[in-house]
Write a protein that holds these residues in place. Sequence first.
Motif, PDB file in Angstrom:
ATOM      1  N   UNK A  68      46.377 -17.284 -19.600  1.00 37.23           N
ATOM      2  CA  UNK A  68      47.468 -18.105 -20.108  1.00 37.23           C
ATOM      3  C   UNK A  68      47.542 -19.433 -19.386  1.00 37.23           C
ATOM      4  N   UNK A  69      48.388 -20.347 -19.860  1.00 38.92           N
ATOM      5  CA  UNK A  69      48.485 -21.657 -19.218  1.00 38.92           C
ATOM      6  C   UNK A  69      49.077 -21.538 -17.811  1.00 38.92           C
ATOM      7  N   UNK A  70      48.525 -22.332 -16.887  1.00 37.68           N
ATOM      8  CA  UNK A  70      49.030 -22.375 -15.511  1.00 37.68           C
ATOM      9  C   UNK A  70      49.558 -23.777 -15.257  1.00 37.68           C
ATOM     10  N   UNK A  71      50.840 -23.858 -15.017  1.00 33.20           N
ATOM     11  CA  UNK A  71      51.451 -25.142 -14.721  1.00 33.20           C
ATOM     12  C   UNK A  71      51.500 -25.329 -13.217  1.00 33.20           C
ATOM     13  N   UNK A  72      51.179 -26.532 -12.778  1.00 30.83           N
ATOM     14  CA  UNK A  72      51.236 -26.852 -11.354  1.00 30.83           C
ATOM     15  C   UNK A  72      52.194 -28.013 -11.146  1.00 30.83           C
ATOM     16  N   UNK A  73      52.652 -28.157  -9.926  1.00 32.76           N
ATOM     17  CA  UNK A  73      53.609 -29.210  -9.600  1.00 32.76           C
ATOM     18  C   UNK A  73      52.934 -30.568  -9.708  1.00 32.76           C
ATOM     19  N   UNK A  74      53.605 -31.500 -10.329  1.00 33.60           N
ATOM     20  CA  UNK A  74      53.084 -32.856 -10.460  1.00 33.60           C
ATOM     21  C   UNK A  74      52.334 -33.102 -11.757  1.00 33.60           C
ATOM     22  N   UNK A  76      52.171 -32.696 -16.069  1.00 34.91           N
ATOM     23  CA  UNK A  76      52.972 -32.453 -17.265  1.00 34.91           C
ATOM     24  C   UNK A  76      52.329 -31.364 -18.114  1.00 34.91           C
ATOM     25  N   UNK A  77      51.011 -31.374 -18.195  1.00 35.72           N
ATOM     26  CA  UNK A  77      50.292 -30.409 -19.029  1.00 35.72           C
ATOM     27  C   UNK A  77      49.721 -29.297 -18.145  1.00 35.72           C
ATOM     28  N   UNK A  78      49.405 -28.148 -18.730  1.00 35.47           N
ATOM     29  CA  UNK A  78      48.817 -27.067 -17.916  1.00 35.47           C
ATOM     30  C   UNK A  78      47.435 -27.450 -17.388  1.00 35.47           C
ATOM     31  N   UNK A  79      46.972 -26.708 -16.356  1.00 34.16           N
ATOM     32  CA  UNK A  79      45.676 -27.004 -15.738  1.00 34.16           C
ATOM     33  C   UNK A  79      44.534 -26.917 -16.739  1.00 34.16           C
ATOM     34  N   UNK A  80      44.467 -25.855 -17.490  1.00 29.60           N
ATOM     35  CA  UNK A  80      43.423 -25.688 -18.499  1.00 29.60           C
ATOM     36  C   UNK A  80      44.044 -25.912 -19.874  1.00 29.60           C
ATOM     37  N   UNK A  81      43.869 -27.110 -20.416  1.00 29.41           N
ATOM     38  CA  UNK A  81      44.443 -27.414 -21.722  1.00 29.41           C
ATOM     39  C   UNK A  81      43.785 -26.569 -22.809  1.00 29.41           C
ATOM     40  N   UNK A  82      42.467 -26.508 -22.759  1.00 33.31           N
ATOM     41  CA  UNK A  82      41.699 -25.623 -23.639  1.00 33.31           C
ATOM     42  C   UNK A  82      41.059 -24.576 -22.729  1.00 33.31           C
ATOM     43  N   UNK A  83      41.621 -23.346 -22.676  1.00 34.81           N
ATOM     44  CA  UNK A  83      41.131 -22.358 -21.705  1.00 34.81           C
ATOM     45  C   UNK A  83      39.738 -21.843 -22.049  1.00 34.81           C
ATOM     46  N   UNK A  84      39.069 -21.315 -21.019  1.00 40.76           N
ATOM     47  CA  UNK A  84      37.755 -20.722 -21.206  1.00 40.76           C
ATOM     48  C   UNK A  84      37.920 -19.319 -21.768  1.00 40.76           C
ATOM     49  N   UNK A  85      37.079 -18.960 -22.723  1.00 44.25           N
ATOM     50  CA  UNK A  85      37.131 -17.651 -23.368  1.00 44.25           C
ATOM     51  C   UNK A  85      36.019 -16.768 -22.812  1.00 44.25           C
ATOM     52  N   UNK A  86      36.355 -15.605 -22.234  1.00 40.04           N
ATOM     53  CA  UNK A  86      35.294 -14.717 -21.748  1.00 40.04           C
ATOM     54  C   UNK A  86      34.646 -13.953 -22.897  1.00 40.04           C
ATOM     55  N   UNK A  87      33.322 -13.891 -22.888  1.00 44.10           N
ATOM     56  CA  UNK A  87      32.550 -13.117 -23.870  1.00 44.10           C
ATOM     57  C   UNK A  87      31.653 -12.162 -23.103  1.00 44.10           C
ATOM     58  N   UNK A  88      31.761 -10.884 -23.404  1.00 45.70           N
ATOM     59  CA  UNK A  88      30.912  -9.881 -22.768  1.00 45.70           C
ATOM     60  C   UNK A  88      29.946  -9.344 -23.801  1.00 45.70           C
ATOM     61  N   UNK A  89      28.754  -9.157 -23.396  1.00 42.47           N
ATOM     62  CA  UNK A  89      27.724  -8.632 -24.286  1.00 42.47           C
ATOM     63  C   UNK A  89      26.561  -8.141 -23.454  1.00 42.47           C
ATOM     64  N   UNK A  90      25.392  -8.468 -23.873  1.00 40.48           N
ATOM     65  CA  UNK A  90      24.229  -8.042 -23.119  1.00 40.48           C
ATOM     66  C   UNK A  90      22.973  -8.691 -23.613  1.00 40.48           C
TER      67      UNK A  90
END
Length: 172
Positions: A68-74, A76-90
């Motif tokens: 989910x979005x992580x807001x930090x002090x200072x 306005x927008x979250x740290x990861x605007x477009x987050x990374x999606x984990x994909x598991x496979x092989x």
Amino acid sequence: MKSTTRGTLAAVLTTMAAAAGALAATPAAAVGTVPVPVPLGGAEQALGVELPEVGGAIPVPTAGTPEGPRFTEGRIMPEETLPQLPLDGGLPGLDVRSPLPHLLGDGSDRIGVDAPAADLRTLTPGLAVDAPLTRPAAESPGLPQVKLPEAGVLTPTVRTVPALGLALGTER
């Protein structure tokens, strides 16, 4: 014993047997790979020679859930605007066993190559962007300050440990 009690007991036992059978048989999606045999039996009979035994395994990719979005002090927008999606496979697996002419003496000599399916964990690229404004400061009358905009690409990651086995032996 009443007939309704016997019927209920039979239904419970049938349900338990079905549940035990479902637990014993693991579907391909739960395993993570789908076995793929290569049928060469017809070619062996038609050609009159012993052909290699070939099989493989194809991975079933599964998508994870992004953080989910992580807001930090200072900011306005979250740290990861477009987050990374984990994909598991092989990585796909391969198993080849082939006959050889009598190199080691009597009997049937065989060589085998086994590259089992390996787990593959990836993260898709992401995007980190911050607006060119700061949060409203208490010193100013509730107005944000101007700053340089920030933009960055979160690099994708790939983690795996492939393996390979080579076997040489004699069957008597």
